[in-house]
Design a protein around this motif. Structure first.
Motif, PDB file in Angstrom:
ATOM      1  N   GLU A 170       0.864  -1.185   0.000  1.00  0.00           N
ATOM      2  CA  GLU A 170       0.000   0.000   0.000  1.00  0.00           C
ATOM      3  C   GLU A 170       0.897   1.231   0.000  1.00  0.00           C
ATOM      4  N   ILE A 175      -3.268   0.930   5.512  1.00  0.00           N
ATOM      5  CA  ILE A 175      -4.183   0.253   4.603  1.00  0.00           C
ATOM      6  C   ILE A 175      -5.604   0.744   4.897  1.00  0.00           C
ATOM      7  N   THR A 213       3.202  -1.036   4.116  1.00  0.00           N
ATOM      8  CA  THR A 213       2.578   0.265   3.868  1.00  0.00           C
ATOM      9  C   THR A 213       3.661   1.275   3.516  1.00  0.00           C
TER      10      THR A 213
END
Lengths: 656, 275
Positions: A170, A175, A213
């Motif tokens: 991500e 997320i 992330t």
């Protein structure tokens, strides 16, 4: 001596109505090397295939030509039939006399002679076919899911749930994607975060899922079962292994007035921040462009406030390389920049907002704690006008397509507004109400009948300010009269568009996209979650505008495809691959550059003492996709493609 | 000391010091105004080199002789800018190693001949010169004349020329870019290009040749001069080169690290032709 069987299919009336199959059969029966020629209504049917099999056995056929439809339709069918009758499946050719002949012509005699030419050329080709064997390639049973919105999370959970490893990438610090920004969700009005956050937590806690992330996929190489991806982990300046997510640093950060992206600019954030309270992982990032230390070299207040020394201003971004067998693309959408509609006053009047702004206003975790307040003065609006299709279905200024979710969320907004502010007044300008979906039409009816949403069928021509009110001027096409509404707030149902970098990203990983930048599926109806590139799958709004149920369903479908691929350790691949003639290769490396799959390497030719004689090109059959680009480039004709050799193609051309 | 003496002694020095095993230059020709290639392997032979305004051939074509450079030793060669351009292309197509070639560069301007600075390919930067290079006026005029023809007239023009072709392949032999060990015309299983010299076969050969040189031609004009039946091959190459510049902003031989234009792509290449 070639013994070729030719089987002419009528395809019902599809072929027989335009091609005189009797003449075709007669012409083929007389052709040298043809041992048997038959016609039948449907060769793809069971009895049809039986005829082919029987002929192979009885006549000891060395090759089969089925004159029927495109090989895309039934090549697999007849290859299997050949194999069952003991003939190598690659000794089959399909002569396409349907798509390329009967369907596109209107003069029977000419169509018939063309069908004869096509079939004859394939007979000449099949005489020169070689027996080929499928190539086995190993499958790395780990999946890459790109995008951590609801679609990506769902796909990751499904794949991991079946016991396969997943890396979920991500680019934002958390997320959750757009779904985490929503207030309640249609058609059940359950709180978006209440249903999403358990999934986010499940994903990060899952032993088979690695969540990355603040990371981006930089490069993808390889092919189905064997991809290599480089993932760039941006510098967070916070040590993820140490941070407990206490939030002290966020409270102490002196830069407090940065418009929050998550709140669509309606709220503020600090330079060190988590985008929202339930962020997963709950580890802040430092926004380098806003941080006082990075700008002026002084501050580091967050570092001082952190009791466990998790802040690391020296952190560098890093690139990690992983091997994957399959890739799921779930990169989501953005909303269109509505400032193209100058007449609606977006950007000019603070109280003209987008649907996503309204979600944040209505959200309990939002900047107003769920109270609907005007951005300009914080007052509760008495009258709200919703303008649907403010971008969608508008070829002149917006986009041609329907964004699909706006009818539903506008009804939801009107409902939420009434629920939160009794006695209020919502007016909705619409073109049609598109509420197809389980419980959807009931939902919009409820907005109209129970919650008093006032639907006006027509477009808005202008929004302007007068005496502190936003005057919405439009037309009610059902009454055939112009209308003017004095509103306190105007909500635009903005179009869903692809991510701004969708096209570049597609090029980077090698998948196709449409004129807007939505990713192309392999077949709109029959292969909706696959891309044209084997091993790369799609789900969510990166493919087309979608609501949550559709995104989730598509994510599970993509996961099923990935798990199907992962069900075996080896993958069988078509043996249609290129090979280099080493004696004539001049080593100019044109093919190496031309190969879109990086399947061609340089190979040393040495004498028996190990002295280098020359270097030549060499094709890796595991990587080669059989596209033939190298063949066309090679000036000395040193590359040949199995199944489509120069000899075969030449014979085909000469037979015409 | 004139350039001829300068290069004679430099070639002799290169050979006597053992730096190069061979110097490729020009010697006396069969008539007073013609020069023929001279291959000097000893300092004595180097004294026979001639360098004057009649030395117009592109000697880089001898560098790709099979096996010449496989021992890793160096070779020196007399080159005009178009020959240096050929060397750039050959290096970018991995047919030469830059360090194996010592360039004795010269330029001819009308009857004047001057020495070029630099001995290694990296010493020469040809970019601007190549971009601004225009073919001789008579070629340019002829190219414009053909451009103005309609397709039928143009076809007749080339048909008339190609019908003269005797398939001697002198154009191929003289071209430095035709280094394939086996040319496509020599493939007879299957025989794509007909070897007999009738109009169809002649068209096939000349069009294949034009395509194989698109984006690779150094515009030295050797093929044109070599053709015994005077087919204006330069016009074909000029037109293809122009096409490649217009479509891809690519000019062959600007440097030695170019990727082949027809086999490489840029992310922003237009994709309008792909459905």
């Amino acid at each position: 001596m070639a013994k070729i069987g030719v089987f002419v299919c009528h395809c019902g009336e599809n072929i027989a109505s335009m091609v005189d199959t009797g003449t075709l059969v007669k012409a083929m029966s007389d052709h040298p090397g043809v041992a048997i020629c038959n016609e039948y209504k449907y060769f793809c049917s069971d009895p049809g295939q039986e005829t082919v099999k029987r002929a192979i056995r009885e006549h000891n056929l060395t090759g089969v030509v089925v004159a029927a439809c495109s090989p895309r339709m039934h090549e697999t069918t007849f290859r299997k039939a050949c194999a069952e009758a003991g003939l190598n499946p690659y000794m089959l050719e399909l002569a396409n006399i349907r798509e390329q002949c009967s369907w596109v012509h209107s003069e029977k005699n000419q169509a018939t002679s063309k069908a004869i030419e096509i079939t004859r050329s394939l007979v000449e080709k099949v005489k020169r076919n070689n027996e080929l064997k499928p190539i086995s390639v190993p499958v790395t049973r780990r999946a890459l899911v790109i995008g951590g919105g609801i679609a990506g999370i769902q796909a990751a959970l499904d794949i991991a749930g079946a016991g396969r490893e997943v890396v979920l990438v991500e680019r934002e610090p958390s997320i959750g994607g757009h779904m985490s920004q929503l207030s309640e969700t249609f058609p059940t009005l359950d709180c978006s975060q209440c249903i999403l956050t358990p999934r986010m937590v499940e994903a990060i806690q899952h032993p088979k899922i690695t969540v990355m992330t603040y990371s981006e996929v930089e490069e993808v190489e390889g092919y189905i079962g064997n991809f290599t991806a480089k993932i760039r982990k941006k510098a967070r300046y916070v040590d993820m292994s140490k941070c407990t997510g206490c939030g002290d640093c966020i409270q102490k950060c002196p830069v407090k007035k940065i418009p929050s992206e998550f709140e669509c600019g309606l709220g503020k954030r600090t330079a060190i921040y988590t985008p929202f309270a339930q962020a997963v992982p709950n580890v802040p990032v430092i926004d380098k462009s806003r941080c006082t230390y990075f700008k002026n070299g002084k501050c580091k207040i967050c570092e001082k406030s952190c009791q466990i020394d998790a802040i690391d201003f020296e952190q560098q971004e890093s690139v990690e390389t992983f091997e994957f067998g399959a890739i799921v693309v779930a990169t989501g959408f953005q909303i269109q920049d509505t400032s193209v509609y100058g007449e609606y006053g977006y950007g000019k009047y603070k109280d003209v907002i987008t649907g996503l702004h309204f979600e944040r206003l209505a959200s309990a975790s939002g900047p107003t704690a769920g109270k609907i307040q005007r951005p300009s003065d914080g007052k509760e609006p008495e009258t709200v006008v919703f303008i649907q299709c403010a971008g969608s279905r508008d070829p002149s200024k917006g986009v041609k397509y329907c964004s699909k979710i706006c009818c539903m969320y506008t009804a939801k907004h009107a409902m939420l507004y009434t629920h939160k502010h009794h006695g209020s007044n919502s007016k909705i300008f619409y073109m049609d109400i598109r509420a197809a979906g389980k419980g959807y039409d009931e939902f919009t009816r409820r907005a109209i009948e129970e919650d008093g949403a006032d639907y006006l069928r027509g477009r808005v021509s202008k929004v302007f300010e007068e005496n502190g009110k936003l005057i919405v001027r439009g037309v009610d096409t059902l009454l055939g009269k112009p209308v003017e509404v004095a509103a306190d707030m105007v909500v635009l149902a903005t179009a869903m568009t692809p991510q701004p970098d969708a096209k570049q990203f597609a090029k980077r990983i090698g998948i196709g996209y449409d004129e807007y930048g939505f990713y192309n599926e392999a077949h709109l109806k029959l292969r909706p979650v696959e891309t044209a590139k084997a091993g790369i799958y799609l789900c969510g709004a990166c493919q087309s505008p979608k609501d949550i149920p559709d995104s989730v369903a598509q994510a599970s479908a993509a996961a099923a495809k990935v798990l199907g691929l992962f069900s075996r350790e080896q993958l069988e691949r078509e043996p249609v691959v290129a090979a280099v003639g080493e004696t004539t290769c001049a080593g100019c490396w044109g093919c190496v550059y031309a190969c879109p799959y990086n399947a061609i390497e340089k190979k040393d030719i040495t004498d028996r003492n190990g002295n280098l004689i020359k270097q030549v090109a060499s094709v890796n059959p595991g990587l080669c996709q059989g596209c033939g680009t190298c063949v066309t480039f090679c000036r000395s004709n040193s590359i040949d493609l199995a199944g489509f050799t120069e000899k075969q193609i030449f014979a085909e051309v000469m037979a015409l | 000391m004139g350039i001829q003496e300068q290069y004679r002694s430099e070639a002799a020095a290169l050979l006597s010091s053992g730096e190069v095993k061979l110097v490729i230059g020009f010697g006396e020709g069969s008539t007073a105004d013609r020069r023929r290639p001279l291959f000097a392997r000893t300092p004595e032979e180097a004294q026979k080199f001639v360098l004057d305004a009649a030395c117009i051939a592109n000697l880089s074509t001898y560098l790709v002789t099979e096996g010449l450079l496989s021992d890793g030793k160096k070779v020196a060669v007399f080159l005009k800018p178009d020959g240096i351009r050929s060397v750039n292309i050959l290096i970018s197509e991995a047919q030469l190693k830059p360090d194996q070639v010592v360039i004795l560069g010269y330029a001819i301007d009308k009857a004047e001949i001057t020495a070029l600075e630099g001995r290694n390919i990296s010493d020469f930067s040809l970019g601007e010169e190549i971009r601004s290079h225009t073919p001789p006026p008579h070629i340019l005029q002829e190219a414009e004349r053909i451009e103005e023809m309609n397709p039928a007239e143009r076809f007749e023009f080339w048909k008339a020329h190609f019908s003269k072709c005797i398939k001697c392949y002198a154009c191929r032999q003289v071209c430095p870019m035709c280094y394939c060990r086996r040319c496509i015309v020599d493939v007879n299983q299957p025989q794509w290009v007909s070897t007999s010299s009738h109009t169809l076969g002649n068209f096939e050969w000349n069009i294949v040749r034009a395509f194989h040189l698109a984006g690779r031609c150094a515009a030295c004009g050797a093929c044109d001069r070599a053709c015994p039946v005077n087919i204006p091959l330069r016009l074909v190459n000029y037109r293809m080169g122009k096409e490649v510049i217009d479509a891809f902003d690519y000019c062959a031989g600007e440097n030695s690290s170019q990727k082949p234009v027809l086999a490489s792509f840029k992310q922003d290449d237009p994709e309008t032709f792909i459905l």
